[in-house]
Design a protein around this motif. Structure first.
Motif, PDB file in Angstrom:
ATOM      1  N   MET A   1       0.849  -1.148   0.000  1.00 41.34           N
ATOM      2  CA  MET A   1       0.000   0.000   0.000  1.00 41.34           C
ATOM      3  C   MET A   1       0.909   1.229   0.000  1.00 41.34           C
ATOM      4  O   MET A   1       1.780   1.350   0.853  1.00 41.34           O
ATOM      5  CB  MET A   1      -0.876  -0.055   1.251  1.00 41.34           C
ATOM      6  CG  MET A   1      -1.617   1.178   1.560  1.00 41.34           C
ATOM      7  SD  MET A   1      -3.146   1.421   0.701  1.00 41.34           S
ATOM      8  CE  MET A   1      -3.895  -0.139   0.689  1.00 41.34           C
ATOM      9  N   THR A   2       0.705   2.117  -0.965  1.00 39.04           N
ATOM     10  CA  THR A   2       1.436   3.379  -1.017  1.00 39.04           C
ATOM     11  C   THR A   2       0.438   4.518  -0.861  1.00 39.04           C
ATOM     12  O   THR A   2      -0.547   4.582  -1.591  1.00 39.04           O
ATOM     13  CB  THR A   2       2.201   3.533  -2.347  1.00 39.04           C
ATOM     14  OG1 THR A   2       3.089   2.416  -2.506  1.00 39.04           O
ATOM     15  CG2 THR A   2       3.008   4.811  -2.363  1.00 39.04           C
ATOM     16  N   THR A   3       0.681   5.394   0.089  1.00 41.66           N
ATOM     17  CA  THR A   3      -0.224   6.506   0.356  1.00 41.66           C
ATOM     18  C   THR A   3       0.152   7.725  -0.485  1.00 41.66           C
ATOM     19  O   THR A   3       1.208   7.757  -1.126  1.00 41.66           O
ATOM     20  CB  THR A   3      -0.203   6.874   1.846  1.00 41.66           C
ATOM     21  OG1 THR A   3       1.127   7.206   2.237  1.00 41.66           O
ATOM     22  CG2 THR A   3      -0.696   5.715   2.706  1.00 41.66           C
ATOM     23  N   ALA A   4      -0.698   8.730  -0.458  1.00 44.45           N
ATOM     24  CA  ALA A   4      -0.485   9.931  -1.269  1.00 44.45           C
ATOM     25  C   ALA A   4       0.812  10.657  -0.912  1.00 44.45           C
ATOM     26  O   ALA A   4       1.413  11.309  -1.762  1.00 44.45           O
ATOM     27  CB  ALA A   4      -1.669  10.882  -1.119  1.00 44.45           C
ATOM     28  N   ASP A   5       1.267  10.521   0.321  1.00 43.25           N
ATOM     29  CA  ASP A   5       2.502  11.194   0.728  1.00 43.25           C
ATOM     30  C   ASP A   5       3.749  10.378   0.404  1.00 43.25           C
ATOM     31  O   ASP A   5       4.857  10.732   0.773  1.00 43.25           O
ATOM     32  CB  ASP A   5       2.465  11.560   2.208  1.00 43.25           C
ATOM     33  CG  ASP A   5       2.332  10.350   3.115  1.00 43.25           C
ATOM     34  OD1 ASP A   5       2.302   9.210   2.606  1.00 43.25           O
ATOM     35  OD2 ASP A   5       2.244  10.544   4.337  1.00 43.25           O
ATOM     36  N   GLY A   6       3.573   9.233  -0.301  1.00 44.46           N
ATOM     37  CA  GLY A   6       4.694   8.425  -0.760  1.00 44.46           C
ATOM     38  C   GLY A   6       5.146   7.350   0.212  1.00 44.46           C
ATOM     39  O   GLY A   6       6.066   6.590  -0.079  1.00 44.46           O
ATOM     40  N   LYS A   7       4.514   7.238   1.364  1.00 46.04           N
ATOM     41  CA  LYS A   7       4.877   6.206   2.333  1.00 46.04           C
ATOM     42  C   LYS A   7       4.309   4.861   1.878  1.00 46.04           C
ATOM     43  O   LYS A   7       3.210   4.788   1.359  1.00 46.04           O
ATOM     44  CB  LYS A   7       4.342   6.548   3.717  1.00 46.04           C
ATOM     45  CG  LYS A   7       4.993   7.775   4.311  1.00 46.04           C
ATOM     46  CD  LYS A   7       4.438   8.065   5.683  1.00 46.04           C
ATOM     47  CE  LYS A   7       5.094   9.325   6.231  1.00 46.04           C
ATOM     48  NZ  LYS A   7       4.507   9.722   7.519  1.00 46.04           N
ATOM     49  N   THR A   8       5.101   3.793   2.076  1.00 52.33           N
ATOM     50  CA  THR A   8       4.700   2.462   1.665  1.00 52.33           C
ATOM     51  C   THR A   8       4.609   1.556   2.880  1.00 52.33           C
ATOM     52  O   THR A   8       5.465   1.597   3.749  1.00 52.33           O
ATOM     53  CB  THR A   8       5.712   1.876   0.660  1.00 52.33           C
ATOM     54  OG1 THR A   8       5.789   2.749  -0.467  1.00 52.33           O
ATOM     55  CG2 THR A   8       5.298   0.498   0.188  1.00 52.33           C
ATOM     56  N   ARG A   9       3.582   0.737   2.897  1.00 55.68           N
ATOM     57  CA  ARG A   9       3.365  -0.208   3.996  1.00 55.68           C
ATOM     58  C   ARG A   9       2.866  -1.506   3.398  1.00 55.68           C
ATOM     59  O   ARG A   9       1.948  -1.509   2.584  1.00 55.68           O
ATOM     60  CB  ARG A   9       2.335   0.369   4.950  1.00 55.68           C
ATOM     61  CG  ARG A   9       1.905  -0.537   6.050  1.00 55.68           C
ATOM     62  CD  ARG A   9       2.551  -0.167   7.364  1.00 55.68           C
ATOM     63  NE  ARG A   9       2.299  -1.196   8.337  1.00 55.68           N
ATOM     64  CZ  ARG A   9       1.340  -1.158   9.240  1.00 55.68           C
ATOM     65  NH1 ARG A   9       0.548  -0.123   9.313  1.00 55.68           N
ATOM     66  NH2 ARG A   9       1.191  -2.154  10.084  1.00 55.68           N
ATOM     67  N   ALA A  10       3.449  -2.622   3.781  1.00 56.33           N
ATOM     68  CA  ALA A  10       3.058  -3.928   3.258  1.00 56.33           C
ATOM     69  C   ALA A  10       1.995  -4.569   4.145  1.00 56.33           C
ATOM     70  O   ALA A  10       2.080  -4.500   5.371  1.00 56.33           O
ATOM     71  CB  ALA A  10       4.272  -4.839   3.172  1.00 56.33           C
ATOM     72  N   PHE A  11       0.993  -5.158   3.519  1.00 53.13           N
ATOM     73  CA  PHE A  11      -0.049  -5.910   4.214  1.00 53.13           C
ATOM     74  C   PHE A  11      -0.248  -7.227   3.489  1.00 53.13           C
ATOM     75  O   PHE A  11      -0.163  -7.286   2.268  1.00 53.13           O
ATOM     76  CB  PHE A  11      -1.398  -5.159   4.187  1.00 53.13           C
ATOM     77  CG  PHE A  11      -1.417  -3.913   5.001  1.00 53.13           C
ATOM     78  CD1 PHE A  11      -1.668  -3.949   6.361  1.00 53.13           C
ATOM     79  CD2 PHE A  11      -1.204  -2.684   4.400  1.00 53.13           C
ATOM     80  CE1 PHE A  11      -1.701  -2.790   7.112  1.00 53.13           C
ATOM     81  CE2 PHE A  11      -1.237  -1.515   5.141  1.00 53.13           C
ATOM     82  CZ  PHE A  11      -1.485  -1.574   6.503  1.00 53.13           C
ATOM     83  N   TRP A  12      -0.549  -8.290   4.223  1.00 50.87           N
ATOM     84  CA  TRP A  12      -0.977  -9.523   3.586  1.00 50.87           C
ATOM     85  C   TRP A  12      -2.325  -9.252   2.947  1.00 50.87           C
ATOM     86  O   TRP A  12      -3.127  -8.478   3.471  1.00 50.87           O
ATOM     87  CB  TRP A  12      -1.126 -10.631   4.607  1.00 50.87           C
ATOM     88  CG  TRP A  12       0.161 -11.188   5.130  1.00 50.87           C
ATOM     89  CD1 TRP A  12       1.412 -10.711   4.907  1.00 50.87           C
ATOM     90  CD2 TRP A  12       0.296 -12.309   5.981  1.00 50.87           C
ATOM     91  NE1 TRP A  12       2.322 -11.478   5.565  1.00 50.87           N
ATOM     92  CE2 TRP A  12       1.670 -12.474   6.238  1.00 50.87           C
ATOM     93  CE3 TRP A  12      -0.602 -13.192   6.552  1.00 50.87           C
ATOM     94  CZ2 TRP A  12       2.160 -13.493   7.042  1.00 50.87           C
ATOM     95  CZ3 TRP A  12      -0.104 -14.205   7.351  1.00 50.87           C
ATOM     96  CH2 TRP A  12       1.257 -14.354   7.581  1.00 50.87           C
ATOM     97  N   GLU A  13      -2.592  -9.875   1.818  1.00 49.90           N
ATOM     98  CA  GLU A  13      -3.862  -9.647   1.121  1.00 49.90           C
ATOM     99  C   GLU A  13      -5.069  -9.843   2.019  1.00 49.90           C
ATOM    100  O   GLU A  13      -5.999  -9.047   2.008  1.00 49.90           O
ATOM    101  CB  GLU A  13      -3.990 -10.587  -0.077  1.00 49.90           C
ATOM    102  CG  GLU A  13      -3.224 -10.121  -1.278  1.00 49.90           C
ATOM    103  CD  GLU A  13      -3.494 -11.027  -2.458  1.00 49.90           C
ATOM    104  OE1 GLU A  13      -4.677 -11.267  -2.782  1.00 49.90           O
ATOM    105  OE2 GLU A  13      -2.521 -11.499  -3.049  1.00 49.90           O
TER     106      GLU A  13
END
Length: 62
Positions: free
Chosen positions: A1-13
């Motif tokens: 998941m990448t947010t509008a501010d460019g931060k990325t966070r991984a989640f299991w589906e």
């Protein structure tokens, strides 16, 4: 998941849920909200203003 501010966070589906809220309390159209869920912070809900926004926003990447 990448947010509008460019931060990325991984989640299991299976820990990422897609929801809609078209009420006055929901997110603005075109600006989905990411809400943390679960006690360990390993789950989240992505809330869209309308169902048709989900297909326009989500893309598969490896």
């Amino acid at each position: 998941m990448t947010t509008a501010d460019g931060k990325t966070r991984a989640f299991w589906e299976r820990n990422l849920r897609f929801r809609t809220d078209s009420s006055w309390a929901g997110p603005e159209k075109g600006a989905p909200a990411l809400m943390p869920a679960g006690m360990m912070g390993d789950r989240a809900s992505v809330i869209f203003a309308a169902p048709d926004e989900i297909a326009k926003t989500v893309e598969a990447r490896c």
